[in-house]
Design an enzyme around this catalytic site. Structure first.
Site, PDB file in Angstrom:
ATOM      1  N   HIS A  18       0.846  -1.206   0.000  1.00  0.00           N
ATOM      2  CA  HIS A  18       0.000   0.000   0.000  1.00  0.00           C
ATOM      3  C   HIS A  18       0.885   1.261   0.000  1.00  0.00           C
ATOM      4  O   HIS A  18       0.660   2.186  -0.768  1.00  0.00           O
ATOM      5  CB  HIS A  18      -0.863   0.067   1.268  1.00  0.00           C
ATOM      6  CG  HIS A  18      -1.934  -0.964   1.386  1.00  0.00           C
ATOM      7  ND1 HIS A  18      -2.069  -1.775   2.481  1.00  0.00           N
ATOM      8  CD2 HIS A  18      -2.959  -1.312   0.557  1.00  0.00           C
ATOM      9  CE1 HIS A  18      -3.129  -2.567   2.343  1.00  0.00           C
ATOM     10  NE2 HIS A  18      -3.676  -2.314   1.172  1.00  0.00           N
ATOM     11  N   LYS A  42     -16.127  -7.695   5.291  1.00  0.00           N
ATOM     12  CA  LYS A  42     -14.919  -8.260   5.897  1.00  0.00           C
ATOM     13  C   LYS A  42     -14.980  -8.005   7.400  1.00  0.00           C
ATOM     14  O   LYS A  42     -15.471  -6.963   7.829  1.00  0.00           O
ATOM     15  CB  LYS A  42     -13.668  -7.554   5.349  1.00  0.00           C
ATOM     16  CG  LYS A  42     -13.453  -7.735   3.858  1.00  0.00           C
ATOM     17  CD  LYS A  42     -12.164  -7.058   3.403  1.00  0.00           C
ATOM     18  CE  LYS A  42     -11.928  -7.208   1.918  1.00  0.00           C
ATOM     19  NZ  LYS A  42     -10.725  -6.528   1.436  1.00  0.00           N
ATOM     20  N   ARG A  91      -2.001  -5.887  -8.359  1.00  0.00           N
ATOM     21  CA  ARG A  91      -0.941  -6.842  -8.091  1.00  0.00           C
ATOM     22  C   ARG A  91      -0.831  -7.881  -9.201  1.00  0.00           C
ATOM     23  O   ARG A  91       0.152  -7.989  -9.881  1.00  0.00           O
ATOM     24  CB  ARG A  91      -1.176  -7.557  -6.758  1.00  0.00           C
ATOM     25  CG  ARG A  91      -0.756  -6.751  -5.566  1.00  0.00           C
ATOM     26  CD  ARG A  91      -1.388  -7.256  -4.312  1.00  0.00           C
ATOM     27  NE  ARG A  91      -2.828  -7.051  -4.355  1.00  0.00           N
ATOM     28  CZ  ARG A  91      -3.624  -7.191  -3.313  1.00  0.00           C
ATOM     29  NH1 ARG A  91      -3.142  -7.564  -2.160  1.00  0.00           N
ATOM     30  NH2 ARG A  91      -4.915  -6.955  -3.424  1.00  0.00           N
ATOM     31  N   SER A 129      -2.804  -7.612   2.978  1.00  0.00           N
ATOM     32  CA  SER A 129      -3.040  -7.488   4.426  1.00  0.00           C
ATOM     33  C   SER A 129      -3.361  -8.866   5.007  1.00  0.00           C
ATOM     34  O   SER A 129      -2.927  -9.196   6.112  1.00  0.00           O
ATOM     35  CB  SER A 129      -4.204  -6.532   4.697  1.00  0.00           C
ATOM     36  OG  SER A 129      -3.923  -5.256   4.187  1.00  0.00           O
TER      37      SER A 129
HETATM   38  P1  ADP Z   1      -9.830  -3.312  -0.665  1.00  0.00           P
HETATM   39  O1  ADP Z   1     -10.550  -4.045   0.428  1.00  0.00           O
HETATM   40  O2  ADP Z   1     -10.557  -2.098  -1.170  1.00  0.00           O
HETATM   41  O3  ADP Z   1      -9.291  -4.173  -1.769  1.00  0.00           O
HETATM   42  P2  ADP Z   1      -7.129  -3.175   0.342  1.00  0.00           P
HETATM   43  O4  ADP Z   1      -6.700  -2.496   1.604  1.00  0.00           O
HETATM   44  O5  ADP Z   1      -6.993  -4.644   0.284  1.00  0.00           O
HETATM   45  O6  ADP Z   1      -8.593  -2.686   0.104  1.00  0.00           O
HETATM   46  O7  ADP Z   1      -6.345  -2.547  -0.881  1.00  0.00           O
HETATM   47  C1  ADP Z   1      -6.406  -1.177  -1.176  1.00  0.00           C
HETATM   48  C2  ADP Z   1      -5.708  -0.915  -2.496  1.00  0.00           C
HETATM   49  O8  ADP Z   1      -4.333  -1.218  -2.390  1.00  0.00           O
HETATM   50  C3  ADP Z   1      -6.231  -1.773  -3.654  1.00  0.00           C
HETATM   51  O9  ADP Z   1      -6.182  -1.003  -4.835  1.00  0.00           O
HETATM   52  C4  ADP Z   1      -5.234  -2.900  -3.732  1.00  0.00           C
HETATM   53  O10 ADP Z   1      -5.175  -3.474  -5.015  1.00  0.00           O
HETATM   54  C5  ADP Z   1      -3.957  -2.139  -3.404  1.00  0.00           C
HETATM   55  N1  ADP Z   1      -2.926  -3.015  -2.884  1.00  0.00           N
HETATM   56  C6  ADP Z   1      -2.989  -3.849  -1.838  1.00  0.00           C
HETATM   57  N2  ADP Z   1      -1.832  -4.521  -1.671  1.00  0.00           N
HETATM   58  C7  ADP Z   1      -1.001  -4.097  -2.668  1.00  0.00           C
HETATM   59  C8  ADP Z   1       0.332  -4.437  -3.079  1.00  0.00           C
HETATM   60  N3  ADP Z   1       1.038  -5.360  -2.432  1.00  0.00           N
HETATM   61  N4  ADP Z   1       0.837  -3.794  -4.153  1.00  0.00           N
HETATM   62  C9  ADP Z   1       0.093  -2.886  -4.814  1.00  0.00           C
HETATM   63  N5  ADP Z   1      -1.162  -2.534  -4.507  1.00  0.00           N
HETATM   64  C10 ADP Z   1      -1.714  -3.129  -3.442  1.00  0.00           C
END
Ligand code: ADP
Length: 164
Positions: A18, A42, A91, A129
């Site tokens: 992130h 979630k 990703r 996460s």
């Molecule tokens: P959501 O529940 O909306 O998917 P996340 O917290 O899982 O929220 O992710 C928020 C954003 O960060 C999303 O666009 C996700 O694709 C991106 N993201 C999460 N992990 C990574 C990573 N390792 N590399 C790049 N982008 C990421």
């Protein structure tokens, strides 16, 4: 003209993946709002206030980033804040389908708000996460995967005395 992006997500908790997107976004946009959305489907490990605190600490070195929370629809929030774009990270192919759905829905709701995608840094392409939480639960070393403030918070959550 000031260009503002919103970086929305659950951030439960914020990871280095992130953070990489936020840091790179902050170089492209004048301002980036990291917004925590409480995804009702979630069940989070960290409550919203904890997530906000962790993001604030992890991004305090980036002057043009602010942190906020929203309980409503992303497009409504984006419109209210008059942002120019929604910034999301990608990703793997597995992200694509989900992001395509969300983006199409958001465009349906408000066609003025553009969604931009940034490809993950390859060293974080496997990072989520959920994976971090799973590793931390079994006391694996996650220091390369999350900011140090998050590492400490995870240790605290998964203290043996706190796990049932
Ligand atoms: P959501 O529940 O909306 O998917 P996340 O917290 O899982 O929220 O992710 C928020 C954003 O960060 C999303 O666009 C996700 O694709 C991106 N993201 C999460 N992990 C990574 C990573 N390792 N590399 C790049 N982008 C990421």
């Amino acid at each position: 003209m000031n260009k503002v992006a919103i970086c929305p997500g659950s951030f439960d908790p914020i990871t280095n993946g992130h953070l990489d997107i936020i840091e790179r976004g902050a170089k492209v946009f004048d301002h980036v709002i990291v917004a925590v959305f409480n995804n009702q489907s979630k069940s989070p490990l960290f409550d919203v206030d904890e997530r906000l605190h962790l993001i604030k600490e992890a991004t305090k070195h980036i002057p043009n980033v602010s942190v906020d929370v929203s309980h409503g629809l992303l497009v409504d929030y984006a419109q209210k804040k008059q942002v120019d774009a929604i910034l999301r990270g990608l990703r793997a192919v597995s992200d694509f389908e989900y992001e395509m759905q969300i983006t199409s829905m958001n465009r349906q709701l408000n066609e003025d708000i553009e969604t931009l995608f940034m490809m993950t840094n390859s060293k974080y392409s496997f990072l989520s996460s959920s994976i971090v939480k799973e590793a931390a639960r079994y006391h694996s070393d996650v220091s390369e995967l999350v900011p140090s403030v998050v590492e400490e918070a995870l240790k605290d959550k998964f203290q043996p005395s706190k796990i049932d």
